[in-house]
Design a protein around this motif. Structure first.
Motif, PDB file in Angstrom:
ATOM      1  N   THR A 120       0.835  -1.144   0.034  1.00  0.00           N
ATOM      2  CA  THR A 120       0.078  -0.029  -0.161  1.00  0.00           C
ATOM      3  C   THR A 120       0.846   1.230  -0.019  1.00  0.00           C
ATOM      4  OG1 THR A 120      -1.620  -1.270   1.290  1.00  0.00           O
ATOM      5  CG2 THR A 120      -2.059   0.997   1.222  1.00  0.00           C
ATOM      6  N   LEU A 121       0.641   2.393  -1.073  1.00  0.00           N
ATOM      7  CA  LEU A 121       1.272   3.394  -0.894  1.00  0.00           C
ATOM      8  C   LEU A 121       0.120   4.573  -0.650  1.00  0.00           C
ATOM      9  CD1 LEU A 121       3.301   3.142  -4.164  1.00  0.00           C
ATOM     10  CD2 LEU A 121       4.266   2.983  -1.840  1.00  0.00           C
ATOM     11  N   ILE A 122       0.471   5.480   0.355  1.00  0.00           N
ATOM     12  CA  ILE A 122      -0.432   6.592   0.742  1.00  0.00           C
ATOM     13  C   ILE A 122       0.337   7.569   0.480  1.00  0.00           C
ATOM     14  CG2 ILE A 122      -2.127   7.394   2.426  1.00  0.00           C
ATOM     15  CD1 ILE A 122      -1.819   4.609   3.773  1.00  0.00           C
ATOM     16  N   LEU A 123      -0.240   8.555  -0.553  1.00  0.00           N
ATOM     17  CA  LEU A 123       0.478   9.811  -1.055  1.00  0.00           C
ATOM     18  C   LEU A 123       0.109  11.042  -1.045  1.00  0.00           C
ATOM     19  CD1 LEU A 123       1.873   7.702  -4.102  1.00  0.00           C
ATOM     20  CD2 LEU A 123       3.059   7.925  -1.881  1.00  0.00           C
ATOM     21  N   GLN A 124       0.395  12.025  -0.318  1.00  0.00           N
ATOM     22  CA  GLN A 124      -0.286  13.209  -0.237  1.00  0.00           C
ATOM     23  C   GLN A 124       0.659  14.223  -1.164  1.00  0.00           C
ATOM     24  OE1 GLN A 124       0.326  15.901   2.391  1.00  0.00           O
ATOM     25  NE2 GLN A 124      -0.534  16.985   0.748  1.00  0.00           N
ATOM     26  N   PRO A 125       0.511  14.555  -2.153  1.00  0.00           N
ATOM     27  CA  PRO A 125       1.428  15.660  -2.918  1.00  0.00           C
ATOM     28  C   PRO A 125       0.718  16.649  -2.805  1.00  0.00           C
ATOM     29  CG  PRO A 125       0.023  14.318  -4.578  1.00  0.00           C
ATOM     30  CD  PRO A 125      -0.101  13.561  -3.129  1.00  0.00           C
ATOM     31  N   ASN A 126       1.447  17.865  -2.623  1.00  0.00           N
ATOM     32  CA  ASN A 126       0.810  19.243  -2.218  1.00  0.00           C
ATOM     33  C   ASN A 126       0.575  19.993  -3.767  1.00  0.00           C
ATOM     34  OD1 ASN A 126       1.199  19.406   0.191  1.00  0.00           O
ATOM     35  ND2 ASN A 126       3.300  20.232   0.355  1.00  0.00           N
ATOM     36  N   ILE A 127       1.338  19.499  -4.767  1.00  0.00           N
ATOM     37  CA  ILE A 127       1.163  19.874  -6.226  1.00  0.00           C
ATOM     38  C   ILE A 127       1.366  18.709  -6.987  1.00  0.00           C
ATOM     39  CG2 ILE A 127       1.160  22.612  -5.925  1.00  0.00           C
ATOM     40  CD1 ILE A 127       4.265  22.114  -7.026  1.00  0.00           C
ATOM     41  N   GLY A 128       1.068  18.871  -8.036  1.00  0.00           N
ATOM     42  CA  GLY A 128       1.805  17.759  -9.164  1.00  0.00           C
ATOM     43  C   GLY A 128       1.219  16.630  -8.993  1.00  0.00           C
ATOM     44  N   GLU A 129      -0.061  16.458  -8.625  1.00  0.00           N
ATOM     45  CA  GLU A 129      -0.677  15.036  -8.414  1.00  0.00           C
ATOM     46  C   GLU A 129      -0.549  14.008  -9.676  1.00  0.00           C
ATOM     47  OE1 GLU A 129      -2.334  17.948  -8.144  1.00  0.00           O
ATOM     48  OE2 GLU A 129      -2.508  18.187  -5.850  1.00  0.00           O
ATOM     49  N   GLN A 130      -0.546  14.862 -10.607  1.00  0.00           N
ATOM     50  CA  GLN A 130      -0.532  13.824 -11.968  1.00  0.00           C
ATOM     51  C   GLN A 130       0.798  13.116 -12.206  1.00  0.00           C
ATOM     52  OE1 GLN A 130      -0.230  16.998 -12.153  1.00  0.00           O
ATOM     53  NE2 GLN A 130       1.316  17.832 -13.327  1.00  0.00           N
ATOM     54  N   HIS A 131       1.744  13.500 -11.872  1.00  0.00           N
ATOM     55  CA  HIS A 131       3.165  12.840 -11.678  1.00  0.00           C
ATOM     56  C   HIS A 131       2.930  11.579 -10.808  1.00  0.00           C
ATOM     57  CE1 HIS A 131       5.018  16.194 -13.614  1.00  0.00           C
ATOM     58  NE2 HIS A 131       4.880  16.833 -12.747  1.00  0.00           N
ATOM     59  N   ARG A 133       0.225  10.059  -9.939  1.00  0.00           N
ATOM     60  CA  ARG A 133      -0.815   9.020 -10.785  1.00  0.00           C
ATOM     61  C   ARG A 133      -0.005   8.183 -11.712  1.00  0.00           C
ATOM     62  NH1 ARG A 133      -4.614  13.128  -9.932  1.00  0.00           N
ATOM     63  NH2 ARG A 133      -5.949  12.839  -7.943  1.00  0.00           N
ATOM     64  N   LYS A 134       0.566   9.050 -12.616  1.00  0.00           N
ATOM     65  CA  LYS A 134       1.592   8.449 -13.758  1.00  0.00           C
ATOM     66  C   LYS A 134       2.545   7.427 -13.087  1.00  0.00           C
ATOM     67  CE  LYS A 134       3.132  10.514 -18.027  1.00  0.00           C
ATOM     68  NZ  LYS A 134       3.647  11.804 -18.473  1.00  0.00           N
ATOM     69  N   TRP A 135       3.238   7.734 -11.933  1.00  0.00           N
ATOM     70  CA  TRP A 135       4.038   6.691 -11.616  1.00  0.00           C
ATOM     71  C   TRP A 135       3.465   5.609 -11.222  1.00  0.00           C
ATOM     72  CZ3 TRP A 135       5.231   3.482  -7.663  1.00  0.00           C
ATOM     73  CH2 TRP A 135       6.317   2.903  -7.664  1.00  0.00           C
ATOM     74  N   LEU A 136       2.236   5.642 -10.547  1.00  0.00           N
ATOM     75  CA  LEU A 136       1.493   4.556  -9.979  1.00  0.00           C
ATOM     76  C   LEU A 136       1.003   3.672 -11.169  1.00  0.00           C
ATOM     77  CD1 LEU A 136      -0.712   6.232  -7.232  1.00  0.00           C
ATOM     78  CD2 LEU A 136       1.405   4.703  -6.799  1.00  0.00           C
ATOM     79  N   MET A 137       0.477   4.425 -12.290  1.00  0.00           N
ATOM     80  CA  MET A 137       0.114   3.536 -13.370  1.00  0.00           C
ATOM     81  C   MET A 137       1.332   2.654 -14.187  1.00  0.00           C
ATOM     82  SD  MET A 137      -1.699   5.312 -16.778  1.00  0.00           S
ATOM     83  CE  MET A 137      -0.388   5.862 -17.780  1.00  0.00           C
ATOM     84  N   ALA A 138       2.249   3.452 -14.242  1.00  0.00           N
ATOM     85  CA  ALA A 138       3.359   2.780 -14.893  1.00  0.00           C
ATOM     86  C   ALA A 138       4.125   1.600 -14.015  1.00  0.00           C
ATOM     87  CB  ALA A 138       4.602   3.815 -15.133  1.00  0.00           C
ATOM     88  N   HIS A 139       3.641   1.440 -12.788  1.00  0.00           N
ATOM     89  CA  HIS A 139       4.303   0.607 -12.035  1.00  0.00           C
ATOM     90  C   HIS A 139       3.368  -0.557 -11.203  1.00  0.00           C
ATOM     91  CE1 HIS A 139       7.400   3.624 -12.338  1.00  0.00           C
ATOM     92  NE2 HIS A 139       8.377   2.590 -12.054  1.00  0.00           N
ATOM     93  N   GLN A 140       2.043  -0.393 -11.958  1.00  0.00           N
ATOM     94  CA  GLN A 140       1.080  -1.363 -11.610  1.00  0.00           C
ATOM     95  C   GLN A 140       0.742  -1.318  -9.920  1.00  0.00           C
ATOM     96  OE1 GLN A 140       3.208  -5.009 -13.574  1.00  0.00           O
ATOM     97  NE2 GLN A 140       0.835  -5.369 -13.880  1.00  0.00           N
ATOM     98  N   TYR A 141       0.606  -0.093  -9.565  1.00  0.00           N
ATOM     99  CA  TYR A 141      -0.061   0.429  -8.268  1.00  0.00           C
ATOM    100  C   TYR A 141      -1.433   0.840  -8.531  1.00  0.00           C
ATOM    101  CZ  TYR A 141       3.714  -0.426  -4.942  1.00  0.00           C
ATOM    102  OH  TYR A 141       4.740  -1.103  -4.453  1.00  0.00           O
ATOM    103  N   LYS A 142      -2.460   0.162  -8.158  1.00  0.00           N
ATOM    104  CA  LYS A 142      -3.793   0.633  -8.706  1.00  0.00           C
ATOM    105  C   LYS A 142      -4.505   1.524  -7.585  1.00  0.00           C
ATOM    106  CE  LYS A 142      -8.216  -1.175  -9.798  1.00  0.00           C
ATOM    107  NZ  LYS A 142      -9.268  -2.310  -9.853  1.00  0.00           N
TER     108      LYS A 142
END
Ligand code: SAM
Length: 238
Positions: A120-131, A133-142
Protein backbone atom coordinates in the motif's frame (compact mmCIF):
# COMPACT_ATOMS: atom_id res chain seq x y z
CA UNK A 1 -0.60 19.70 15.31
CA UNK A 2 1.13 17.19 17.59
CA UNK A 3 1.48 13.44 17.97
CA UNK A 4 -1.98 13.21 19.53
CA UNK A 5 -3.82 15.61 17.27
CA UNK A 6 -2.90 15.54 13.61
CA UNK A 7 -3.78 18.10 10.96
CA UNK A 8 -6.93 17.23 8.96
CA UNK A 9 -4.64 16.41 6.04
CA UNK A 10 -2.52 13.90 7.97
CA UNK A 11 -5.61 12.50 9.67
CA UNK A 12 -6.93 11.52 6.24
CA UNK A 13 -3.64 9.76 5.58
CA UNK A 14 -3.73 8.04 8.98
CA UNK A 15 -7.26 6.77 8.38
CA UNK A 16 -6.12 5.14 5.14
CA UNK A 17 -3.34 3.14 6.84
CA UNK A 18 -4.38 -0.54 7.11
CA UNK A 19 -4.80 -1.94 10.63
CA UNK A 20 -1.62 -3.58 12.00
CA UNK A 21 0.45 -2.23 9.12
CA UNK A 22 4.23 -1.93 9.12
CA UNK A 23 4.67 1.62 7.92
CA UNK A 24 7.51 3.71 6.54
CA UNK A 25 6.74 7.43 6.63
CA UNK A 26 9.19 9.16 4.31
CA UNK A 27 9.88 12.85 4.91
CA UNK A 28 8.75 12.39 8.49
CA UNK A 29 9.39 15.86 9.86
CA UNK A 30 8.48 15.57 13.63
CA UNK A 31 7.38 11.90 13.14
CA UNK A 32 3.84 13.06 13.98
CA UNK A 33 2.14 10.55 11.70
CA UNK A 34 3.98 7.36 12.80
CA UNK A 35 3.75 8.38 16.48
CA UNK A 36 0.01 9.02 16.15
CA UNK A 37 -0.49 5.65 14.45
CA UNK A 38 1.57 3.85 17.10
CA UNK A 39 -0.17 5.60 20.01
CA UNK A 40 -3.55 4.62 18.54
CA UNK A 41 -2.36 1.03 18.09
CA UNK A 42 -3.19 1.19 14.41
CA UNK A 43 0.25 -0.09 13.39
CA UNK A 44 2.66 -2.65 14.76
CA UNK A 45 5.91 -1.09 13.53
CA UNK A 46 7.10 2.11 11.85
CA UNK A 47 10.12 3.69 10.27
CA UNK A 48 10.25 7.48 10.16
CA UNK A 49 12.68 8.50 7.40
CA UNK A 50 14.05 12.03 7.17
CA UNK A 51 16.86 13.39 5.00
CA UNK A 52 17.50 16.68 6.82
CA UNK A 53 19.19 16.72 10.23
CA UNK A 54 16.91 19.31 11.95
CA UNK A 55 13.61 17.50 11.25
CA UNK A 56 15.37 14.18 11.96
CA UNK A 57 16.36 15.40 15.45
CA UNK A 58 12.84 16.67 16.02
CA UNK A 59 11.42 13.27 14.97
CA UNK A 60 13.82 11.49 17.38
CA UNK A 61 12.72 13.79 20.20
CA UNK A 62 9.00 13.18 19.66
CA UNK A 63 9.45 9.41 19.50
CA UNK A 64 11.46 9.51 22.75
CA UNK A 65 8.96 11.81 24.49
CA UNK A 66 6.18 9.35 23.73
CA UNK A 67 8.27 6.33 24.76
CA UNK A 68 7.79 4.79 21.34
CA UNK A 69 11.44 3.81 20.68
CA UNK A 70 10.49 0.12 20.48
CA UNK A 71 7.92 0.73 17.79
CA UNK A 72 8.95 3.80 15.77
CA UNK A 73 12.49 3.82 14.36
CA UNK A 74 13.76 7.17 13.13
CA UNK A 75 16.39 7.07 10.40
CA UNK A 76 18.39 9.80 8.70
CA UNK A 77 18.17 8.72 5.08
CA UNK A 78 17.32 9.83 1.57
CA UNK A 79 13.91 8.57 0.47
CA UNK A 80 13.30 4.84 0.69
CA UNK A 81 16.91 4.21 1.79
CA UNK A 82 15.34 4.49 5.25
CA UNK A 83 13.80 1.05 4.71
CA UNK A 84 15.76 -2.12 5.51
CA UNK A 85 14.72 -5.58 4.35
CA UNK A 86 14.20 -6.82 7.91
CA UNK A 87 11.66 -4.03 8.53
CA UNK A 88 9.17 -5.92 6.34
CA UNK A 89 7.44 -2.66 5.52
CA UNK A 90 4.07 -3.18 3.81
CA UNK A 91 2.81 0.44 3.72
CA UNK A 92 4.62 3.60 2.68
CA UNK A 93 3.34 7.13 3.31
CA UNK A 94 4.91 10.18 1.65
CA UNK A 95 3.21 13.46 2.47
CA UNK A 96 3.65 17.20 2.10
CA UNK A 97 5.99 17.24 -0.89
CA UNK A 98 5.55 17.98 -4.59
CA UNK A 99 4.24 15.15 -6.76
CA UNK A 100 7.39 15.26 -8.84
CA UNK A 101 9.62 14.68 -5.81
CA UNK A 102 7.34 11.92 -4.48
CA UNK A 103 7.57 10.14 -7.86
CA UNK A 104 11.36 10.49 -7.90
CA UNK A 105 11.62 9.02 -4.39
CA UNK A 106 9.37 6.11 -5.43
CA UNK A 107 11.28 5.51 -8.67
CA UNK A 108 14.66 5.42 -6.96
CA UNK A 109 13.34 3.05 -4.32
CA UNK A 110 11.61 0.87 -6.91
CA UNK A 111 14.86 0.46 -8.87
CA UNK A 112 16.69 -0.46 -5.66
CA UNK A 113 14.05 -3.07 -4.78
CA UNK A 114 12.96 -1.18 -1.66
CA UNK A 115 9.27 -1.50 -2.53
CA UNK A 116 9.33 -5.30 -2.90
CA UNK A 117 7.28 -5.95 0.25
CA UNK A 118 5.15 -2.81 -0.02
CA UNK A 119 1.51 -3.40 -0.85
CA UNK A 120 0.00 0.00 0.00
CA UNK A 121 1.16 3.49 -0.92
CA UNK A 122 -0.53 6.51 0.65
CA UNK A 123 0.67 9.67 -1.03
CA UNK A 124 -0.20 13.27 -0.35
CA UNK A 125 1.35 15.54 -2.97
CA UNK A 126 0.99 19.29 -2.35
CA UNK A 127 1.08 19.94 -6.09
CA UNK A 128 1.69 17.92 -9.27
CA UNK A 129 -0.67 15.03 -8.46
CA UNK A 130 -0.52 13.91 -12.10
CA UNK A 131 3.15 12.87 -11.66
CA UNK A 132 2.15 10.59 -8.80
CA UNK A 133 -0.76 8.99 -10.71
CA UNK A 134 1.47 8.50 -13.75
CA UNK A 135 4.11 6.78 -11.64
CA UNK A 136 1.52 4.52 -9.99
CA UNK A 137 0.09 3.55 -13.38
CA UNK A 138 3.53 2.75 -14.80
CA UNK A 139 4.40 0.52 -11.81
CA UNK A 140 1.13 -1.39 -11.45
CA UNK A 141 -0.11 0.29 -8.33
CA UNK A 142 -3.86 0.67 -8.66
CA UNK A 143 -5.51 3.75 -7.16
CA UNK A 144 -8.16 2.44 -4.78
CA UNK A 145 -9.19 5.69 -3.09
CA UNK A 146 -8.67 9.42 -3.32
CA UNK A 147 -9.52 12.18 -0.87
CA UNK A 148 -9.54 15.94 -1.17
CA UNK A 149 -9.80 18.51 1.62
CA UNK A 150 -9.33 22.17 2.29
CA UNK A 151 -7.29 23.14 5.33
CA UNK A 152 -6.01 26.62 6.18
CA UNK A 153 -7.02 27.87 2.72
CA UNK A 154 -4.98 25.17 0.97
CA UNK A 155 -6.41 22.21 -0.89
CA UNK A 156 -4.79 18.80 -0.51
CA UNK A 157 -5.29 15.50 -2.27
CA UNK A 158 -4.50 12.09 -0.79
CA UNK A 159 -4.01 9.14 -3.15
CA UNK A 160 -4.19 5.55 -1.89
CA UNK A 161 -2.89 2.76 -4.14
CA UNK A 162 -2.24 -0.95 -3.82
CA UNK A 163 -0.20 -3.41 -5.88
CA UNK A 164 -2.12 -4.86 -8.81
CA UNK A 165 -1.44 -7.88 -11.01
CA UNK A 166 -3.23 -6.25 -13.94
CA UNK A 167 -1.96 -3.54 -16.24
CA UNK A 168 -3.43 -0.19 -15.35
CA UNK A 169 -4.44 2.45 -17.85
CA UNK A 170 -5.57 5.89 -16.78
CA UNK A 171 -6.72 8.55 -19.27
CA UNK A 172 -5.05 11.96 -19.41
CA UNK A 173 -8.11 13.38 -17.60
CA UNK A 174 -7.83 10.77 -14.84
CA UNK A 175 -4.13 11.52 -14.42
CA UNK A 176 -4.89 15.22 -14.08
CA UNK A 177 -8.13 15.24 -12.09
CA UNK A 178 -8.15 11.87 -10.40
CA UNK A 179 -9.84 8.51 -10.74
CA UNK A 180 -12.62 9.00 -8.15
CA UNK A 181 -12.62 12.74 -7.51
CA UNK A 182 -14.26 13.99 -10.75
CA UNK A 183 -17.42 11.92 -10.20
CA UNK A 184 -17.79 13.06 -6.61
CA UNK A 185 -17.16 16.75 -7.29
CA UNK A 186 -16.81 17.62 -3.62
CA UNK A 187 -16.65 21.30 -2.68
CA UNK A 188 -12.85 21.30 -2.25
CA UNK A 189 -12.43 19.68 -5.66
CA UNK A 190 -14.65 22.22 -7.45
CA UNK A 191 -12.89 25.01 -5.54
CA UNK A 192 -9.47 23.73 -6.62
CA UNK A 193 -10.30 23.65 -10.31
CA UNK A 194 -12.25 26.95 -10.28
CA UNK A 195 -9.11 28.53 -8.80
CA UNK A 196 -7.07 26.96 -11.58
CA UNK A 197 -9.47 28.45 -14.15
CA UNK A 198 -8.99 31.87 -12.56
CA UNK A 199 -5.21 31.47 -12.64
CA UNK A 200 -5.30 30.71 -16.37
CA UNK A 201 -7.60 33.69 -16.92
CA UNK A 202 -5.04 36.02 -15.29
CA UNK A 203 -2.26 34.54 -17.41
CA UNK A 204 -4.33 35.03 -20.57
CA UNK A 205 -5.04 38.64 -19.56
CA UNK A 206 -1.32 39.31 -19.16
CA UNK A 207 -0.50 37.63 -22.45
CA UNK A 208 -3.07 39.79 -24.24
CA UNK A 209 -1.30 42.89 -22.95
CA UNK A 210 2.11 41.73 -24.18
CA UNK A 211 3.77 43.66 -26.99
CA UNK A 212 4.66 40.44 -28.82
CA UNK A 213 2.21 38.08 -30.49
CA UNK A 214 1.24 35.54 -27.82
CA UNK A 215 -1.81 34.11 -29.59
CA UNK A 216 -0.44 30.54 -29.60
CA UNK A 217 0.13 30.59 -25.85
CA UNK A 218 -3.32 32.09 -25.33
CA UNK A 219 -4.86 29.23 -27.34
CA UNK A 220 -2.98 26.75 -25.18
CA UNK A 221 -4.33 28.24 -21.95
CA UNK A 222 -7.83 28.46 -23.43
CA UNK A 223 -7.58 24.74 -24.22
CA UNK A 224 -6.52 24.00 -20.62
CA UNK A 225 -9.54 25.98 -19.43
CA UNK A 226 -11.83 24.12 -21.83
CA UNK A 227 -10.70 20.74 -20.43
CA UNK A 228 -11.33 21.89 -16.85
CA UNK A 229 -14.76 23.35 -17.70
CA UNK A 230 -15.74 20.18 -19.51
CA UNK A 231 -14.77 18.07 -16.49
CA UNK A 232 -16.58 20.39 -14.05
CA UNK A 233 -19.74 20.37 -16.18
CA UNK A 234 -22.67 21.82 -14.26
CA UNK A 235 -20.51 22.36 -11.16
CA UNK A 236 -18.72 25.08 -13.13
CA UNK A 237 -21.79 27.24 -13.61
CA UNK A 238 -23.06 26.88 -10.02
N1 SAM B 1 5.46 14.53 5.97
C1 SAM B 1 5.29 15.68 6.84
C2 SAM B 1 3.94 16.29 6.64
O1 SAM B 1 3.27 15.97 5.64
O2 SAM B 1 3.54 17.13 7.45
C3 SAM B 1 6.39 16.71 6.59
C4 SAM B 1 6.29 17.44 5.29
S1 SAM B 1 7.66 18.51 5.06
C5 SAM B 1 6.99 19.79 4.11
C6 SAM B 1 8.64 17.57 3.94
C7 SAM B 1 9.73 16.82 4.66
O3 SAM B 1 10.28 15.88 3.76
C8 SAM B 1 10.86 17.71 5.13
O4 SAM B 1 11.12 17.45 6.48
C9 SAM B 1 12.03 17.31 4.22
O5 SAM B 1 13.26 17.41 4.88
C10 SAM B 1 11.69 15.86 3.91
N2 SAM B 1 12.27 15.32 2.67
C11 SAM B 1 12.37 15.93 1.48
N3 SAM B 1 12.97 15.13 0.59
C12 SAM B 1 13.24 13.96 1.24
C13 SAM B 1 13.87 12.74 0.87
N4 SAM B 1 14.35 12.56 -0.35
N5 SAM B 1 13.97 11.76 1.80
C14 SAM B 1 13.49 11.95 3.06
N6 SAM B 1 12.92 13.10 3.46
C15 SAM B 1 12.79 14.09 2.57
Amino acid sequence: MNVEKLSKRLELVANAVPKDARVADIGSDHAYLPCYLALNEQITYAVAGEVVDGPFQSACLHVKEQGLEEKVFVRLADGLDAIEELDKIDTVTICGMGGDLISKILERGYIKGQLKTVNTLILQPNIGEQHVRKWLMAHQYKIIEEYIIEENKKIYEVIVATVSKDDIEYSLEQLQFGVFLPDRKETAFVQKWMLELDKYESVIKQLKQAKTDESEKILLFREKQRVIKEMLGNAHSK
